[in-house]
Design a protein around this motif. Structure first.
Motif, PDB file in Angstrom:
ATOM      1  N   SER A  59       9.041  -6.124  44.529  1.00  0.00           N
ATOM      2  CA  SER A  59      10.266  -6.973  43.719  1.00  0.00           C
ATOM      3  C   SER A  59      11.328  -6.952  42.513  1.00  0.00           C
ATOM      4  N   GLY A  60      11.849  -7.693  42.208  1.00  0.00           N
ATOM      5  CA  GLY A  60      13.079  -7.539  42.063  1.00  0.00           C
ATOM      6  C   GLY A  60      14.144  -9.063  42.079  1.00  0.00           C
ATOM      7  N   PRO A  61      15.483  -8.476  41.466  1.00  0.00           N
ATOM      8  CA  PRO A  61      16.291 -10.026  41.788  1.00  0.00           C
ATOM      9  C   PRO A  61      16.807  -9.856  42.949  1.00  0.00           C
ATOM     10  N   ILE A  62      16.700 -11.914  43.847  1.00  0.00           N
ATOM     11  CA  ILE A  62      16.751 -12.149  45.146  1.00  0.00           C
ATOM     12  C   ILE A  62      17.561 -13.350  45.280  1.00  0.00           C
ATOM     13  N   THR A  63      18.061 -13.033  46.660  1.00  0.00           N
ATOM     14  CA  THR A  63      19.262 -14.079  46.826  1.00  0.00           C
ATOM     15  C   THR A  63      18.922 -15.086  47.894  1.00  0.00           C
ATOM     16  N   TRP A  64      19.181 -16.356  47.348  1.00  0.00           N
ATOM     17  CA  TRP A  64      18.562 -17.581  48.610  1.00  0.00           C
ATOM     18  C   TRP A  64      19.721 -18.225  48.886  1.00  0.00           C
ATOM     19  N   ALA A  85      14.042 -18.478  34.454  1.00  0.00           N
ATOM     20  CA  ALA A  85      13.361 -18.919  32.650  1.00  0.00           C
ATOM     21  C   ALA A  85      12.807 -17.980  32.833  1.00  0.00           C
ATOM     22  N   ALA A  86      11.533 -17.892  33.819  1.00  0.00           N
ATOM     23  CA  ALA A  86      10.349 -17.354  33.570  1.00  0.00           C
ATOM     24  C   ALA A  86      10.534 -16.370  34.099  1.00  0.00           C
ATOM     25  N   HIS A  87      10.988 -15.497  34.610  1.00  0.00           N
ATOM     26  CA  HIS A  87      10.896 -14.758  35.764  1.00  0.00           C
ATOM     27  C   HIS A  87      12.366 -14.051  35.943  1.00  0.00           C
ATOM     28  N   PRO A  88      12.342 -13.022  34.045  1.00  0.00           N
ATOM     29  CA  PRO A  88      14.308 -12.966  33.826  1.00  0.00           C
ATOM     30  C   PRO A  88      14.288 -10.900  34.852  1.00  0.00           C
ATOM     31  N   LYS A 148      18.463 -26.800  38.661  1.00  0.00           N
ATOM     32  CA  LYS A 148      17.844 -26.674  38.026  1.00  0.00           C
ATOM     33  C   LYS A 148      16.557 -26.254  38.186  1.00  0.00           C
ATOM     34  N   VAL A 149      16.393 -26.762  39.482  1.00  0.00           N
ATOM     35  CA  VAL A 149      15.044 -26.325  40.228  1.00  0.00           C
ATOM     36  C   VAL A 149      15.000 -24.363  40.207  1.00  0.00           C
ATOM     37  N   VAL A 150      16.336 -23.739  40.521  1.00  0.00           N
ATOM     38  CA  VAL A 150      16.342 -22.615  40.714  1.00  0.00           C
ATOM     39  C   VAL A 150      16.042 -21.830  39.013  1.00  0.00           C
ATOM     40  N   SER A 201      15.093  -8.316  53.701  1.00  0.00           N
ATOM     41  CA  SER A 201      15.222  -8.087  52.422  1.00  0.00           C
ATOM     42  C   SER A 201      14.177  -7.004  51.570  1.00  0.00           C
ATOM     43  N   LYS A 202      15.100  -6.267  50.186  1.00  0.00           N
ATOM     44  CA  LYS A 202      14.517  -5.053  49.537  1.00  0.00           C
ATOM     45  C   LYS A 202      13.865  -5.415  48.995  1.00  0.00           C
ATOM     46  N   HIS A 203      13.479  -6.480  48.481  1.00  0.00           N
ATOM     47  CA  HIS A 203      12.703  -8.096  47.748  1.00  0.00           C
ATOM     48  C   HIS A 203      11.346  -9.111  48.327  1.00  0.00           C
ATOM     49  N   LYS A 204      10.727  -8.610  49.590  1.00  0.00           N
ATOM     50  CA  LYS A 204       9.965  -9.720  50.019  1.00  0.00           C
ATOM     51  C   LYS A 204       8.823 -10.355  49.044  1.00  0.00           C
ATOM     52  N   LYS A 205       8.633  -8.890  47.903  1.00  0.00           N
ATOM     53  CA  LYS A 205       7.270  -9.238  47.172  1.00  0.00           C
ATOM     54  C   LYS A 205       8.249 -10.668  46.470  1.00  0.00           C
ATOM     55  N   THR A 206       8.698 -10.793  46.427  1.00  0.00           N
ATOM     56  CA  THR A 206       9.679 -12.048  45.069  1.00  0.00           C
ATOM     57  C   THR A 206       9.357 -13.045  46.159  1.00  0.00           C
ATOM     58  N   ALA A 207      10.586 -12.410  46.653  1.00  0.00           N
ATOM     59  CA  ALA A 207      10.670 -13.959  47.764  1.00  0.00           C
ATOM     60  C   ALA A 207       9.955 -14.331  48.825  1.00  0.00           C
ATOM     61  N   LEU A 208       8.251 -14.475  48.776  1.00  0.00           N
ATOM     62  CA  LEU A 208       7.340 -14.381  49.334  1.00  0.00           C
ATOM     63  C   LEU A 208       6.675 -15.316  47.937  1.00  0.00           C
ATOM     64  N   ASP A 209       6.600 -14.862  46.410  1.00  0.00           N
ATOM     65  CA  ASP A 209       6.531 -15.742  45.207  1.00  0.00           C
ATOM     66  C   ASP A 209       7.210 -16.943  45.269  1.00  0.00           C
ATOM     67  N   PHE A 210       8.571 -16.730  45.210  1.00  0.00           N
ATOM     68  CA  PHE A 210       9.496 -17.862  45.150  1.00  0.00           C
ATOM     69  C   PHE A 210       9.866 -18.955  45.822  1.00  0.00           C
ATOM     70  N   ILE A 211       8.919 -18.533  47.077  1.00  0.00           N
ATOM     71  CA  ILE A 211       8.651 -19.412  48.216  1.00  0.00           C
ATOM     72  C   ILE A 211       7.707 -20.600  48.047  1.00  0.00           C
ATOM     73  N   ARG A 212       6.678 -19.899  47.088  1.00  0.00           N
ATOM     74  CA  ARG A 212       5.273 -20.517  47.084  1.00  0.00           C
ATOM     75  C   ARG A 212       6.236 -20.993  46.070  1.00  0.00           C
ATOM     76  N   TYR A 213       6.525 -20.526  44.648  1.00  0.00           N
ATOM     77  CA  TYR A 213       7.183 -21.604  43.900  1.00  0.00           C
ATOM     78  C   TYR A 213       7.732 -22.740  43.926  1.00  0.00           C
ATOM     79  N   VAL A 214       8.762 -22.960  44.928  1.00  0.00           N
ATOM     80  CA  VAL A 214       9.975 -23.563  45.765  1.00  0.00           C
ATOM     81  C   VAL A 214       9.851 -24.737  46.791  1.00  0.00           C
ATOM     82  N   THR A 215       8.535 -24.527  47.008  1.00  0.00           N
ATOM     83  CA  THR A 215       7.336 -25.568  48.156  1.00  0.00           C
ATOM     84  C   THR A 215       6.039 -25.886  48.001  1.00  0.00           C
ATOM     85  N   GLY A 216       5.823 -25.439  46.067  1.00  0.00           N
ATOM     86  CA  GLY A 216       4.592 -26.181  44.724  1.00  0.00           C
ATOM     87  C   GLY A 216       5.296 -27.662  45.548  1.00  0.00           C
TER      88      GLY A 216
END
Length: 424
Positions: free
Chosen positions: A38-43, A62-65, A55-57, A319-334
């Protein structure tokens, strides 16, 4: 961006189940030696003009500092977007963690192992055609995010004045309707996107499919030596010869055509759903606000076949932070994030429920028509060497449209050229 999808109720279409060398060039280690960390990622995504995507990002950040997302804009043109992503992947750059892929790029990026298979994503609620564009050899490599299909924009006021009850369902009806309107109005008849770029591949594929033909057959081999394929290309070449399609359309990409339609220069116009909100603006930027509507594309002997568009999101293999990447994909396609983005940007989303959501339909009245087009849409030719395939299609089609080759010559040459490019 696969297979022709059978006609069915949309409700039944849910599946139940910048070249930047910064960072390490190796992609298998995480920030603490954990590639799934986990950690910061770039999209890396396309530049979204309304600001809603940021705004979506911001909502995620805000929820994942401790796992914030930095949004990086790719070039405007799809061809340039693909080039930058491919170049980054080829040097195994860790610059991007999540990448936005045109739906037709899935096979290329998956086959080259530039993106990771996505596991643990709840697939229920997505439009089946959209979901399939993210799959390669039975695995999901890109989560469905945006979708879409070509639509026919038409001038309701001019059709009504000419005594025409509704939009055309066939090419002949479109031609006849234009002749009637032109008796009293000097206006261009019809245009899509015919400049030599990815949009030309979309429009030519659409015309061939709408004539009952195919660029590739079910086994992935070229199938352009048919009367149907020839009829599709001839609709475009003949249209340019006889004035149905203005010569200026040879330079049209999406925005050129949109501006021409909004300026009142076209009776019919093929474009994507995003045009609806822009053409309907009452701030003086559109001369056709309140005087147009949309319909499914017409075809040779009945309703046409739209090309399935869209953008999916995938995890970079480096990617170095694939767990965060997957969690973010779940969020943005939610569902919540897709509704927020859809309401603010007018982009058509991949979740079925949004096409009947009262707030969405009120904001985007064209959604029911778009839903019909999507369920009957066909993707562009799927090929691992898609970049070479689309370039070949563009070269051949553009030569035919400009009269440098006959449609027969263009298709014969393309048939031969695509053979080695699609060999398994």
């Amino acid at each position: 961006m696969k297979h022709r999808f059978p006609r069915r109720s949309l409700l039944g279409a849910v599946l139940a189940l910048g070249l930047c060398a910064c960072g390490s060039s190796g992609g298998s280690s995480g920030s603490s030696g954990d590639s799934a960390g986990s950690g910061p990622i770039t999209w890396a995504s396309f530049k979204e003009p309304t600001g809603t995507l940021r705004k979506v990002v911001d909502g995620w950040n805000a929820a994942h500092p401790d796992a914030k997302v930095t949004l990086v804009d790719l070039p405007e043109a799809a061809d340039a977007q693909r080039q930058q992503l491919v170049q980054n992947a080829q040097i195994k750059s860790t610059a991007f963690d999540v990448v936005t892929l045109d739906a037709v790029w899935t096979a290329e990026f998956a086959a080259n192992q530039w993106v990771e298979p996505i596991t643990g994503l709840d697939a229920s609620g997505f439009l089946t055609p959209s979901l399939r564009t993210g799959q390669y050899r039975g695995k999901l490599y890109a989560a469905p995010w945006l979708t879409g299909a070509g639509l026919l924009y038409y001038r309701t006021d001019l059709l009504k004045k000419a005594g025409i009850a509704g939009p055309p369902k066939t090419w002949q009806e479109l031609t006849d309707d234009c002749a009637k309107v032109r008796k009293s109005v000097d206006i261009g008849c019809y245009a899509g996107q015919y400049d030599k770029y990815e949009g030309l591949t979309v429009n030519v594929t659409e015309a061939i499919d709408s004539a009952g033909g195919h660029v590739l057959d079910a086994s992935g081999r070229p199938a352009l030596n048919t009367p149907e394929a020839l009829a599709g290309l001839r609709f475009l070449t003949d249209g340019l010869k006889n004035g149905l399609i203005p010569k200026a359309a040879l330079t049209y990409q999406e925005e050129n055509g949109r501006r021409a339609f909004e300026a009142g220069e076209l009776l019919f116009h093929r474009n994507w759903g995003y045009v609806y909100a822009l053409a309907g603006k009452t701030d003086g930027s559109s001369k056709v606000a309140g005087r147009f509507d949309v319909a499914p594309l017409p075809g040779r002997i009945g309703p046409g076949i739209s090309t399935l568009g869209g953008n999916n999101v995938a995890i970079s293999a480096f990617s170095k932070h694939k767990k965060t990447a997957l969690d973010f994909i779940r969020y943005v396609t939610g569902a919540e994030a897709e509704k927020t983005f859809g309401l603010g940007s007018a982009y058509p989303m991949s979740r079925l429920a949004l096409y009947s959501d009262p707030a969405m339909v009120k904001a985007q009245p064209y959604l029911p028509t778009l839903a019909t087009s999507i369920q009957n849409a066909v993707p562009r030719p799927e090929a691992v060497r898609y970049g070479d395939v689309t370039t070949a299609i563009q070269e051949a089609a553009y030569a035919a449209l400009r009269g440098q080759q006959s449609p027969e010559q263009a298709l014969s040459g393309l048939q031969a050229q695509l053979g080695p490019l699609t060999a398994h």
